[in-house]
Design a protein around this motif. Sequence first.
Motif, mmCIF file in Angstrom:
data_model
loop_
_atom_site.group_PDB
_atom_site.id
_atom_site.type_symbol
_atom_site.label_atom_id
_atom_site.label_comp_id
_atom_site.label_asym_id
_atom_site.label_seq_id
_atom_site.Cartn_x
_atom_site.Cartn_y
_atom_site.Cartn_z
ATOM 1 N N THR A 65 -18.834 -48.965 5.800
ATOM 2 C CA THR A 65 -19.237 -47.585 6.080
ATOM 3 C C THR A 65 -18.073 -46.636 5.828
ATOM 4 O O THR A 65 -18.244 -45.579 5.220
ATOM 5 C CB THR A 65 -19.736 -47.448 7.535
ATOM 6 N N LEU A 66 -16.888 -47.004 6.275
ATOM 7 C CA LEU A 66 -15.695 -46.190 6.032
ATOM 8 C C LEU A 66 -15.452 -46.025 4.541
ATOM 9 O O LEU A 66 -15.221 -44.911 4.055
ATOM 10 C CB LEU A 66 -14.481 -46.835 6.711
ATOM 11 N N LEU A 67 -15.530 -47.108 3.793
ATOM 12 C CA LEU A 67 -15.289 -47.037 2.348
ATOM 13 C C LEU A 67 -16.348 -46.198 1.649
ATOM 14 O O LEU A 67 -16.027 -45.410 0.747
ATOM 15 C CB LEU A 67 -15.240 -48.448 1.761
ATOM 16 N N ASN A 68 -17.598 -46.336 2.057
ATOM 17 C CA ASN A 68 -18.656 -45.533 1.445
ATOM 18 C C ASN A 68 -18.456 -44.052 1.751
ATOM 19 O O ASN A 68 -18.654 -43.200 0.871
ATOM 20 C CB ASN A 68 -20.036 -46.012 1.907
ATOM 21 N N LEU A 69 -18.048 -43.708 2.960
ATOM 22 C CA LEU A 69 -17.753 -42.308 3.294
ATOM 23 C C LEU A 69 -16.607 -41.778 2.445
ATOM 24 O O LEU A 69 -16.661 -40.656 1.931
ATOM 25 C CB LEU A 69 -17.395 -42.170 4.774
ATOM 26 N N LEU A 70 -15.563 -42.585 2.289
ATOM 27 C CA LEU A 70 -14.430 -42.152 1.465
ATOM 28 C C LEU A 70 -14.844 -41.950 0.016
ATOM 29 O O LEU A 70 -14.398 -41.001 -0.627
ATOM 30 C CB LEU A 70 -13.289 -43.160 1.561
ATOM 31 N N HIS A 71 -15.697 -42.810 -0.502
ATOM 32 C CA HIS A 71 -16.177 -42.641 -1.889
ATOM 33 C C HIS A 71 -16.899 -41.309 -2.029
ATOM 34 O O HIS A 71 -16.694 -40.573 -3.002
ATOM 35 C CB HIS A 71 -17.100 -43.781 -2.289
ATOM 36 N N LEU A 72 -17.737 -40.983 -1.058
ATOM 37 C CA LEU A 72 -18.454 -39.707 -1.108
ATOM 38 C C LEU A 72 -17.486 -38.526 -1.027
ATOM 39 O O LEU A 72 -17.614 -37.546 -1.766
ATOM 40 C CB LEU A 72 -19.476 -39.625 0.023
ATOM 41 N N LEU A 73 -16.511 -38.613 -0.134
ATOM 42 C CA LEU A 73 -15.543 -37.520 0.007
ATOM 43 C C LEU A 73 -14.679 -37.373 -1.238
ATOM 44 O O LEU A 73 -14.357 -36.261 -1.647
ATOM 45 C CB LEU A 73 -14.673 -37.730 1.247
ATOM 46 N N ARG A 74 -14.295 -38.485 -1.845
ATOM 47 C CA ARG A 74 -13.507 -38.423 -3.084
ATOM 48 C C ARG A 74 -14.311 -37.770 -4.197
ATOM 49 O O ARG A 74 -13.779 -37.030 -5.012
ATOM 50 C CB ARG A 74 -13.071 -39.824 -3.499
ATOM 51 N N ASP A 75 -15.604 -38.050 -4.238
ATOM 52 C CA ASP A 75 -16.455 -37.484 -5.289
ATOM 53 C C ASP A 75 -16.642 -35.980 -5.134
ATOM 54 O O ASP A 75 -16.966 -35.304 -6.113
ATOM 55 C CB ASP A 75 -17.824 -38.165 -5.305
ATOM 56 N N THR A 76 -16.461 -35.430 -3.935
ATOM 57 C CA THR A 76 -16.650 -33.994 -3.752
ATOM 58 C C THR A 76 -15.607 -33.184 -4.513
ATOM 59 O O THR A 76 -15.847 -32.031 -4.832
ATOM 60 C CB THR A 76 -16.607 -33.582 -2.267
ATOM 61 N N GLY A 77 -14.472 -33.776 -4.821
ATOM 62 C CA GLY A 77 -13.417 -33.061 -5.531
ATOM 63 C C GLY A 77 -13.546 -33.101 -7.037
ATOM 64 O O GLY A 77 -12.759 -32.503 -7.754
ATOM 65 N N ARG A 78 -14.549 -33.749 -7.544
ATOM 66 C CA ARG A 78 -14.726 -33.854 -9.001
ATOM 67 C C ARG A 78 -15.427 -32.621 -9.538
ATOM 68 O O ARG A 78 -16.234 -32.009 -8.883
ATOM 69 C CB ARG A 78 -15.550 -35.095 -9.330
#
Length: 84
Positions: A65-78
Amino acid sequence: MSAREPIAPDDPRMRDYTDAQITTLLGELHTRGSALGIRWGSATTVNGTVDGRILIDFGNAPVATLLNLLHLLRDTGRNEPWES
């Protein structure tokens, strides 16, 4: 851009994470999330595991869950459009 599949909670790779690695990931979650108004100030690792996987203390979520949240947050900066 290819769509990223979420990591399953029972993914065997989740057993390889240490408390120190998860603490680092939680730091990234706090940094990236706070820029978007998302705060998990109390999120920490706990002394619990399920089937060899460390739990995160924001509802006893698995590391996936933590990793999936981080993936989503990282994608917001693209600057690329989201896949539909």
